[in-house]
Design an enzyme around this catalytic site. Structure first.
Site, PDB file in Angstrom:
ATOM      1  N   LYS A  56     -58.364  54.145 -47.843  1.00 54.08           N
ATOM      2  CA  LYS A  56     -57.828  54.942 -46.741  1.00 54.08           C
ATOM      3  C   LYS A  56     -56.948  54.011 -45.915  1.00 54.08           C
ATOM      4  O   LYS A  56     -57.446  53.246 -45.086  1.00 54.08           O
ATOM      5  CB  LYS A  56     -58.924  55.525 -45.858  1.00 54.08           C
ATOM      6  CG  LYS A  56     -59.856  56.505 -46.556  1.00 54.08           C
ATOM      7  CD  LYS A  56     -61.104  55.844 -47.038  1.00 54.08           C
ATOM      8  CE  LYS A  56     -62.016  56.839 -47.743  1.00 54.08           C
ATOM      9  NZ  LYS A  56     -63.034  56.185 -48.556  1.00 54.08           N
ATOM     10  N   LYS A  60     -69.007  52.474 -43.399  1.00 59.06           N
ATOM     11  CA  LYS A  60     -69.248  51.386 -44.351  1.00 59.06           C
ATOM     12  C   LYS A  60     -68.995  50.083 -43.598  1.00 59.06           C
ATOM     13  O   LYS A  60     -67.869  49.570 -43.578  1.00 59.06           O
ATOM     14  CB  LYS A  60     -68.322  51.506 -45.559  1.00 59.06           C
ATOM     15  CG  LYS A  60     -68.367  52.895 -46.241  1.00 59.06           C
ATOM     16  CD  LYS A  60     -67.009  53.511 -46.180  1.00 59.06           C
ATOM     17  CE  LYS A  60     -66.873  54.890 -46.772  1.00 59.06           C
ATOM     18  NZ  LYS A  60     -67.816  55.469 -47.609  1.00 59.06           N
ATOM     19  N   ASP A  91     -74.673  37.794 -37.854  1.00 60.91           N
ATOM     20  CA  ASP A  91     -74.808  36.735 -36.855  1.00 60.91           C
ATOM     21  C   ASP A  91     -73.882  36.870 -35.657  1.00 60.91           C
ATOM     22  O   ASP A  91     -73.639  35.890 -34.940  1.00 60.91           O
ATOM     23  CB  ASP A  91     -74.588  35.360 -37.500  1.00 60.91           C
ATOM     24  CG  ASP A  91     -75.656  35.011 -38.519  1.00 60.91           C
ATOM     25  OD1 ASP A  91     -76.682  35.712 -38.552  1.00 60.91           O
ATOM     26  OD2 ASP A  91     -75.461  34.050 -39.277  1.00 60.91           O
ATOM     27  N   ASP A 102     -44.378  51.839 -39.489  1.00 60.39           N
ATOM     28  CA  ASP A 102     -43.287  50.930 -39.112  1.00 60.39           C
ATOM     29  C   ASP A 102     -43.584  49.475 -39.444  1.00 60.39           C
ATOM     30  O   ASP A 102     -42.935  48.570 -38.897  1.00 60.39           O
ATOM     31  CB  ASP A 102     -42.959  51.057 -37.619  1.00 60.39           C
ATOM     32  CG  ASP A 102     -42.298  52.395 -37.287  1.00 60.39           C
ATOM     33  OD1 ASP A 102     -41.803  53.051 -38.220  1.00 60.39           O
ATOM     34  OD2 ASP A 102     -42.282  52.767 -36.097  1.00 60.39           O
ATOM     35  N   HIS A 147     -59.996  54.929 -53.849  1.00 59.50           N
ATOM     36  CA  HIS A 147     -60.918  55.273 -52.762  1.00 59.50           C
ATOM     37  C   HIS A 147     -60.449  54.736 -51.411  1.00 59.50           C
ATOM     38  O   HIS A 147     -61.145  54.846 -50.411  1.00 59.50           O
ATOM     39  CB  HIS A 147     -62.305  54.710 -53.102  1.00 59.50           C
ATOM     40  CG  HIS A 147     -63.413  55.264 -52.274  1.00 59.50           C
ATOM     41  ND1 HIS A 147     -64.189  54.480 -51.436  1.00 59.50           N
ATOM     42  CD2 HIS A 147     -63.896  56.526 -52.153  1.00 59.50           C
ATOM     43  CE1 HIS A 147     -65.088  55.228 -50.849  1.00 59.50           C
ATOM     44  NE2 HIS A 147     -64.933  56.469 -51.250  1.00 59.50           N
ATOM     45  N   HIS A 207     -71.353  58.132 -42.746  1.00 61.46           N
ATOM     46  CA  HIS A 207     -70.396  57.780 -43.799  1.00 61.46           C
ATOM     47  C   HIS A 207     -69.750  56.415 -43.549  1.00 61.46           C
ATOM     48  O   HIS A 207     -68.933  55.943 -44.333  1.00 61.46           O
ATOM     49  CB  HIS A 207     -69.316  58.867 -43.875  1.00 61.46           C
ATOM     50  CG  HIS A 207     -68.404  58.770 -45.051  1.00 61.46           C
ATOM     51  ND1 HIS A 207     -67.094  58.340 -44.948  1.00 61.46           N
ATOM     52  CD2 HIS A 207     -68.604  59.048 -46.367  1.00 61.46           C
ATOM     53  CE1 HIS A 207     -66.525  58.357 -46.141  1.00 61.46           C
ATOM     54  NE2 HIS A 207     -67.413  58.787 -47.021  1.00 61.46           N
TER      55      HIS A 207
END
Length: 482
Positions: free
Chosen positions: A226, A402, A407, A231, A224, A400
């Site tokens: 990404k 996450k 604080d 470089d 899952h 979508h």
């Protein structure tokens, strides 16, 4: 034969329950989470044939069989030297102790769990939505000189995906090393595009290919993540996959997401993480050189840890980091997640913190991209509202992102949803950031999103119909299976 023909249904039922009882014994010996184990057992015994199919597809525990080996990459001397160099840099933790206060507990937690080092010299840019991400990403790819590594749950060769893949072909023809890992369930690339990539010299492998004849458990344990590494100097991580739905230029439904671009030390653990996946999916053993880990010249100081979790880790690293961050909150906790199907530990943490007069706010989609996820999420909201958690449903489109901010000093952006799958099953990666400026920017993202939300009120939420509550309860029961 006549007996078999006359009693086919009875024979199938007996065979079903023989297999089901065998599976139940296996589940008991696996010592799974009681909720998950009970869900499988009920499904196996109460749903003839369907229960076996669900368990066959989703119930295999690959974490226990240790098929996800990372030893070849992690044992290479160059990787050990890189990790040792980062280890020395963890002495700089003393410089950020005053900022982190109790949040500093996260640093040794992740180090002890998975040797995740704290990196200091990083420049971090928050990215709102896919259109902004791809503008930055395409520019970085065009300027790349040596190699480009991509690891994605979703890559589709639609408009934005084709643009990206064509650009990678162009860079491969220029002599750059291009490596791509796609998840075989989440991604969809045509045979024509795959041939083009191969002809251009792009190396691409699918993570755990799914075939009907050999799909035991492979609908679970998906990659899952990404990740992009360019470089060895620039890294990307977050919620935005490669698909037109993530780009809001012409979409019918607005898609709200968050990603980050990193320059500096933290790119090195991202690179190592990519190579561990590449080692698993590719047939050849790649020899890693210093070329992939160049010296950085970043002067910015954003303390950051790369946290990874999955069936190849002994602990639920990201879930534990989220738990510790929540329980050590003193002022507020702001969470955005597209899927809220948490375990009991996270639920209890949020309830206790909210009842301690600490501000806890949660944003979830009003209309999800999955009906079962939407109903399962809704089944948890009343208990949060009763504890004093402020719950908001995003109405502008689908959210979508996450993210979490605690604080004003700690924040996290990554691929991990607040659900069973992200916590326990899939391969995930998050950046844990210990910086006031980034936390304040992410808080502003959160505040802006609240403008497009409906706040839930406990009394009106409790008035949902019995039919709705029944569907929610059923979806919640099914959630550990999915």
């Amino acid at each position: 034969m006549d007996f078999v023909k006359d009693h086919t249904w009875q024979i199938l039922i007996v065979l079903n329950y023989a297999i089901a009882l065998s599976a139940v014994v296996t589940i008991l010996f696996k010592k799974l989470n009681p909720t998950k184990a009970l869900s499988y057992i009920i499904g196996l015994l109460a749903l003839p044939f369907v229960g076996i199919i669900v368990y066959y597809l989703f119930g295999q525990e690959y974490r226990k069989t240790k098929i996800f080996s990372r030893k070849h990459v992690l044992n290479q001397s160059i990787v050990k030297k890189i990790q040792d160099a980062l280890e020395l840099n963890t002495k700089a933790i003393n410089e950020v102790d005053d900022l982190l206060d109790q949040k500093s507990k996260l640093i040794p937690l992740l180090y002890n769990n998975e040797k995740s080092k704290l990196t200091i010299n990083n420049d971090v840019r928050l990215i709102k939505n896919g259109d902004e991400k791809f503008k930055l990403l395409f520019k970085d790819i065009q300027e790349a000189k040596n190699h480009i590594h991509l690891e994605y749950f979703v890559i589709k060769d639609d408009k934005i995906g084709t643009e990206l893949l064509n650009l990678l072909c162009k860079k491969a023809k220029e002599g750059l090393e291009i490596r791509i890992v796609i998840d075989d369930v989440g991604s969809s690339i045509s045979s024509k595009m795959k041939r083009k990539l191969n002809d251009c010299g792009v190396e691409m492998h699918a993570f755990m290919p799914v075939r009907f004849s050999n799909s035991t458990g492979k609908m679970n344990y998906r990659d899952h993540r990404k990740i992009v590494v360019i470089d060895g100097k620039i890294g990307y991580v977050g919620g935005v996959n490669v698909s037109d739905q993530y780009v809001n230029a012409n979409n019918d439904r607005y898609w709200r997401d968050t990603h980050i671009r990193i320059v500096g030390e933290a790119v090195k653990p991202l690179q190592i993480l990519f190579f561990t996946t590449w080692d698993f999916v590719s047939d050849s053993e790649i020899q890693i050189s210093k070329t992939y880990f160049p010296e950085h010249h970043c002067k910015a100081t954003v303390p950051l840890q790369i946290a990874a979790s999955g069936p190849d880790t002994d602990w639920s690293n990201i879930m534990e980091a989220i738990f510790v961050a929540i329980t050590n909150a003193e002022d507020y906790v702001y969470i955005t997640t597209p899927y809220f199907i948490p375990n009991s530990e996270v639920i209890t943490a949020l309830q206790v913190v909210a009842r301690s007069n600490i501000e806890v706010k949660l944003i979830v989609p009003k209309n999800s991209d999955s009906w079962i996820a939407e109903y399962a999420t809704n089944s948890y909201l009343q208990m949060l509202l009763e504890a004093g958690v402020e719950v908001y449903q995003y109405t502008k489109g689908f959210i979508h992102a996450k993210t979490m901010v605690v604080d004003g000093v700690f924040s996290t952006v990554g691929t991990t949803n607040m659900d069973y799958r992200s916590f326990n099953i899939n391969f995930e990666v998050n950046a844990l950031i210990y910086d006031k400026k980034i936390s304040n920017e992410l808080t502003q993202f959160f505040t802006d999103d609240l403008k497009h939300c409906e706040k839930l009120e406990l009394e009106s939420w409790k008035k949902r119909s019995k039919r709705t509550k029944l569907i929610e309860a059923t979806a919640r029961l099914m959630a550990p299976l999915l």
